[in-house]
Write a protein that holds these residues in place. Structure first.
Motif, short mmCIF file in Angstrom:
data_model
loop_
_atom_site.label_atom_id
_atom_site.label_comp_id
_atom_site.label_asym_id
_atom_site.label_seq_id
_atom_site.Cartn_x
_atom_site.Cartn_y
_atom_site.Cartn_z
N GLN A 128 0.84 -1.19 0.00
CA GLN A 128 0.00 0.00 0.00
C GLN A 128 0.88 1.25 0.00
O GLN A 128 0.59 2.23 -0.70
N LEU A 129 1.94 1.21 0.78
CA LEU A 129 2.88 2.33 0.84
C LEU A 129 3.51 2.58 -0.53
O LEU A 129 3.68 3.73 -0.95
N CYS A 130 3.84 1.51 -1.25
CA CYS A 130 4.48 1.65 -2.55
C CYS A 130 3.53 2.21 -3.60
O CYS A 130 3.97 2.86 -4.57
N SER A 131 2.23 1.99 -3.46
CA SER A 131 1.28 2.34 -4.52
C SER A 131 0.51 3.62 -4.28
O SER A 131 -0.05 4.18 -5.24
N ILE A 132 0.48 4.12 -3.06
CA ILE A 132 -0.46 5.20 -2.75
C ILE A 132 -0.17 6.48 -3.52
O ILE A 132 -1.08 7.12 -4.06
N GLY A 183 -4.27 1.32 -2.32
CA GLY A 183 -3.52 2.56 -2.37
C GLY A 183 -4.27 3.71 -2.99
O GLY A 183 -3.73 4.82 -3.10
N ASN A 184 -5.52 3.50 -3.41
CA ASN A 184 -6.29 4.59 -4.02
C ASN A 184 -7.01 5.45 -2.99
O ASN A 184 -7.88 6.24 -3.34
N ALA A 185 -6.66 5.31 -1.70
CA ALA A 185 -7.32 6.12 -0.66
C ALA A 185 -7.12 7.60 -0.91
O ALA A 185 -8.03 8.42 -0.70
N ALA A 186 -5.93 7.99 -1.36
CA ALA A 186 -5.67 9.40 -1.65
C ALA A 186 -6.57 9.91 -2.77
O ALA A 186 -6.99 11.08 -2.76
N VAL A 187 -6.89 9.04 -3.72
CA VAL A 187 -7.77 9.44 -4.82
C VAL A 187 -9.18 9.69 -4.31
O VAL A 187 -9.87 10.62 -4.75
N ALA A 318 2.45 12.12 9.48
CA ALA A 318 3.22 10.92 9.82
C ALA A 318 3.28 10.74 11.32
O ALA A 318 3.11 9.62 11.84
N ALA A 319 3.52 11.84 12.05
CA ALA A 319 3.53 11.76 13.52
C ALA A 319 2.16 11.39 14.06
O ALA A 319 2.04 10.59 15.00
N LEU A 320 1.10 11.94 13.45
CA LEU A 320 -0.27 11.63 13.88
C LEU A 320 -0.57 10.15 13.70
O LEU A 320 -1.06 9.48 14.62
N CYS A 321 -0.27 9.62 12.51
CA CYS A 321 -0.57 8.21 12.24
C CYS A 321 0.29 7.29 13.10
O CYS A 321 -0.18 6.24 13.54
N PHE A 322 1.53 7.69 13.34
CA PHE A 322 2.40 6.88 14.18
C PHE A 322 1.86 6.81 15.61
O PHE A 322 1.77 5.72 16.19
N THR A 323 1.49 7.95 16.19
CA THR A 323 1.00 7.97 17.57
C THR A 323 -0.35 7.27 17.68
O THR A 323 -0.60 6.54 18.65
N ALA A 324 -1.23 7.46 16.70
CA ALA A 324 -2.55 6.83 16.75
C ALA A 324 -2.46 5.31 16.60
O ALA A 324 -3.10 4.56 17.34
N THR A 325 -1.66 4.86 15.62
CA THR A 325 -1.50 3.42 15.41
C THR A 325 -0.79 2.77 16.59
O THR A 325 -1.17 1.68 17.04
N LYS A 486 -1.94 14.52 -6.20
CA LYS A 486 -0.57 14.33 -5.73
C LYS A 486 -0.40 14.84 -4.30
O LYS A 486 0.33 14.23 -3.50
N ALA A 487 -1.04 15.97 -3.99
CA ALA A 487 -0.94 16.50 -2.62
C ALA A 487 -1.52 15.51 -1.61
O ALA A 487 -0.92 15.24 -0.56
N ASN A 488 -2.68 14.95 -1.93
CA ASN A 488 -3.26 13.92 -1.06
C ASN A 488 -2.36 12.70 -0.99
O ASN A 488 -2.21 12.08 0.07
N GLY A 489 -1.76 12.34 -2.12
CA GLY A 489 -0.88 11.17 -2.15
C GLY A 489 0.33 11.34 -1.26
O GLY A 489 0.73 10.40 -0.56
N ILE A 490 0.93 12.52 -1.25
CA ILE A 490 2.11 12.77 -0.42
C ILE A 490 1.76 12.65 1.05
O ILE A 490 2.47 12.00 1.84
N VAL A 491 0.66 13.28 1.46
CA VAL A 491 0.28 13.26 2.87
C VAL A 491 -0.08 11.85 3.31
O VAL A 491 0.36 11.38 4.38
N LEU A 492 -0.84 11.13 2.50
CA LEU A 492 -1.23 9.77 2.88
C LEU A 492 -0.05 8.81 2.81
O LEU A 492 0.01 7.84 3.57
N TRP A 493 0.88 9.05 1.90
CA TRP A 493 2.08 8.21 1.86
C TRP A 493 2.85 8.34 3.17
O TRP A 493 3.33 7.35 3.73
N ALA A 494 2.99 9.57 3.65
CA ALA A 494 3.70 9.79 4.92
C ALA A 494 2.98 9.08 6.07
O ALA A 494 3.62 8.48 6.95
N MET A 495 1.65 9.12 6.06
CA MET A 495 0.88 8.44 7.10
C MET A 495 1.06 6.92 7.03
O MET A 495 1.27 6.26 8.05
#
Length: 577
Positions: A128-132, A183-187, A318-325, A486-495
């Motif tokens: 998922q990380l590779c495709s998002i 990986g289409n969550a950003a879409v 990324a910090a948000l997803c790390f702390t929440a997960t 692409k903007a959504n993809g970058i943020v979700l990739w970091a997450m």
């Protein structure tokens, strides 16, 4: 400039053709295309809107007389259904994955089960990380609809494949495919942004955000209820096929649901990418189409990362997803750990009740609290507030153990003094736990612990509201509509990147802290509080938000609109030439 005009700031909505504004004395202004600037300086319901016709006329109209832009309800419903499929197919495997691996006779020792189950889920997260980001990039070129359809059909097929897996490599292959197609969550986030504007986001985004926790609840229920049906319901499913493939039914059920949603989307979902729309008509609540897409220069990932708000959203996300997960993982470990080691000594059913509180809280907060907050609180400030709840949540967790220690019956104190040696003898987490070794608490302590769990879970779910606010901030700060994917993809990739290794990281630190007694067993707490505070500090960089301009304005090098305050700006929709 008059006093009322000077109070008008960010957030923009649009009164479309046929609607009418009023001037400062109540007279009707000419009908046509109107921009409405929300006054965000007040804090009550009687705030007004500055109305102007683009030629200098300006007046005030009461908030109560303005209507939100209508949302295409059928498109929003399809989008929410597609969003529901992702957690449904992802979480339905959780209740039976260990039994599934044991059934295939690939586990030589029970202690290895954790490694193989972790491998299965890590495979999903990695692909998922590779495709998002790649899916987001493709959607900016070929359109949102094809990518959404490919992802949904792919999830349906890969989920059904999982139920027919005869070996570990086949399981890993199905999870690889599921990770690629999810990986289409950003879409999906981009489609939502293009279906809505500032006037209706307060309704659409909480509703859309509701379907992830809903799918996360329904998925495990289906997986647990339908796993090994030949053993659970022998009168209905005692056939050779279900004995050979005991976990086909939950995979088939969720896969068929995904397939039905994909078919509905194939027939009813419309394209939302401005440059790929087939008609010049503007759907209600949608973004501005580009009049000349050939002139648009694509925005690169490097350029997007140079955008200060997008960069801050990616890093803090990324910090948000790390702390929440990590919280979801470590809270289970904390509950399972014996009281004198630093936990609560909960049984599996008690842990389930605590997690149910989290799920119900998440749904109620999305429905009841978030829409009001999006209206009354600046989005950038709301994001910062939600992020600040994470260090508070982590700091509150040890208080539960303090209450438990003081509430243990005196008859169990002698028993608990011998627990540490037993804990070390059995190897710490994963090998030491039994019903006889549960500490018995006084009734008052039990009440206090469950009250504390309720408050902590609510605090954590408030922190998770930052996910929904982040989606809005990305939409408001994408440099142009063509760069939204692409903007959504970058943020979700970091997450997704931080989510991939958060459980293993926090589990290791928790085991080290409790087994070695580092910092009194709370080394994990110090690390997570520092990470959460780091995310809060980075999110402070989002001091104001800037709405994107149209692609035609980008090609003409029109500067972005900036606000002197910290409110969000959404440019009004303009009719296509």
């Amino acid at each position: 400039m008059d006093k009322n005009s000077s109070r008008a700031s960010d957030g923009r909505a649009a009164l479309r053709e046929g609607e009418q504004g009023t001037d400062g004395e109540g007279r009707g202004l000419p009908r046509g295309f109107w921009e409405v600037e929300a006054d965000r300086t007040g804090g009550n319901d009687d705030r007004g809107f500055a109305v102007h016709d683009g030629h200098g006329k300006r007046g005030w109209s009461a908030r109560s007389h303005l209507m939100a832009t209508p949302i295409n309800s059928s498109q929003l419903a399809i989008l929410c259904a597609v969003r529901f499929i992702d957690p449904l197919t992802f979480t339905q495997i959780f209740p039976y994955i260990n039994q599934f691996l044991s059934h295939l006779n690939i586990i030589r020792h029970p202690s290895h089960i954790g490694f193989y189950s972790g491998l299965v889920e890590s495979t999903f997260a990695f692909f998922q990380l590779c495709s998002i980001y790649q899916w987001a990039r493709v959607s900016d070129n070929i359109g949102r609809r094809p990518v959404v359809l490919i992802g949904t059909f792919g999830l349906a097929i890969s989920t059904i494949m999982l139920g027919l897996a005869p070996s570990l490599p086949f399981i890993l292959l199905s999870r690889c495919l599921a990770g690629l197609f999810s990986g289409n969550a950003a879409v999906l986030h981009s489609v939502l942004g293009e279906l809505t504007d500032a006037s209706n986001q307060v309704f659409a985004f909480p509703l859309y955000g509701l379907f992830w926790p809903l799918g996360s609840i329904v998925g495990p229920l289906i997986g647990g209820a339908l796993a090994d049906p030949a053993a659970q319901f022998p009168r209905l499913f005692d056939y050779p096929f279900f004995n050979e493939y005991p976990y086909f039914l939950p995979c088939f059920t969720t896969g068929i649901v995904a397939l039905m949603v994909a078919l509905i989307a194939a027939f009813r979902l419309e394209e939302t990418l401005p440059s790929k729309r087939r008609t010049t008509a503007i759907p209600p609540g949608s973004r501005t189409p580009s009049p000349n897409p050939e002139r648009i220069r694509p925005t690169s990932m490097v350029e997007l990362l140079r955008h200060p708000v997008i960069r801050s959203l990616a890093i803090s996300g990324a910090a948000l997803c790390f702390t929440a997960t990590a919280f979801d993982a470590v809270f289970v470990l904390f509950c399972y750990t014996p009281i004198h080691i630093g936990g609560l000594s909960f049984t599996a059913s008690q842990i389930g009740y605590a997690l149910a509180i989290a799920g119900i809280s998440s749904i109620l907060l999305q429905i009841i609290l978030l829409p009001t907050l999006l209206v009354k609180v600046d989005h950038a400030r709301l994001y910062n507030i939600c992020m600040f709840f994470w260090p508070l949540t982590y700091l509150a967790v040890p208080l539960l153990n303090i209450i438990a220690r003081r509430g243990v019956h005196e008859t169990t104190l002698g028993f608990n003094l011998d627990m540490h040696s037993s804990w070390n003898r059995y190897g710490g987490l994963g090998n030491f736990h039994s019903e006889e070794e549960q500490a018995r608490l006084t009734q008052s302590a039990t009440y206090m612990i469950w009250l504390g769990i309720f408050l902590i879970m609510v605090m954590s779910r408030i922190g998770c509201l930052a996910y929904s606010v982040s989606m809005i901030l990305v939409i408001q700060n994408a440099p142009s509509p063509s760069a939204l994917g692409k903007a959504n993809g970058i943020v979700l990739w970091a997450m997704c990147f931080s989510r991939a290794f958060a459980p293993a990281f926090i589990s290791s630190f928790f085991a080290l802290s409790t087994s070695k007694g580092v910092l009194g067993g709370y080394l994990w707490l110090l690390v997570m509080v520092l990470v959460a505070l780091g995310g809060c500090l980075i999110s402070r960089g989002i001091s104001h938000t800037v709405g994107y301009v149209t692609d035609s304005e980008v090609t003409e090098q029109t500067p972005l609109l900036h606000s002197s305050s910290t409110m969000s700006i959404i440019p009004a929709n303009h009719p296509e030439p």
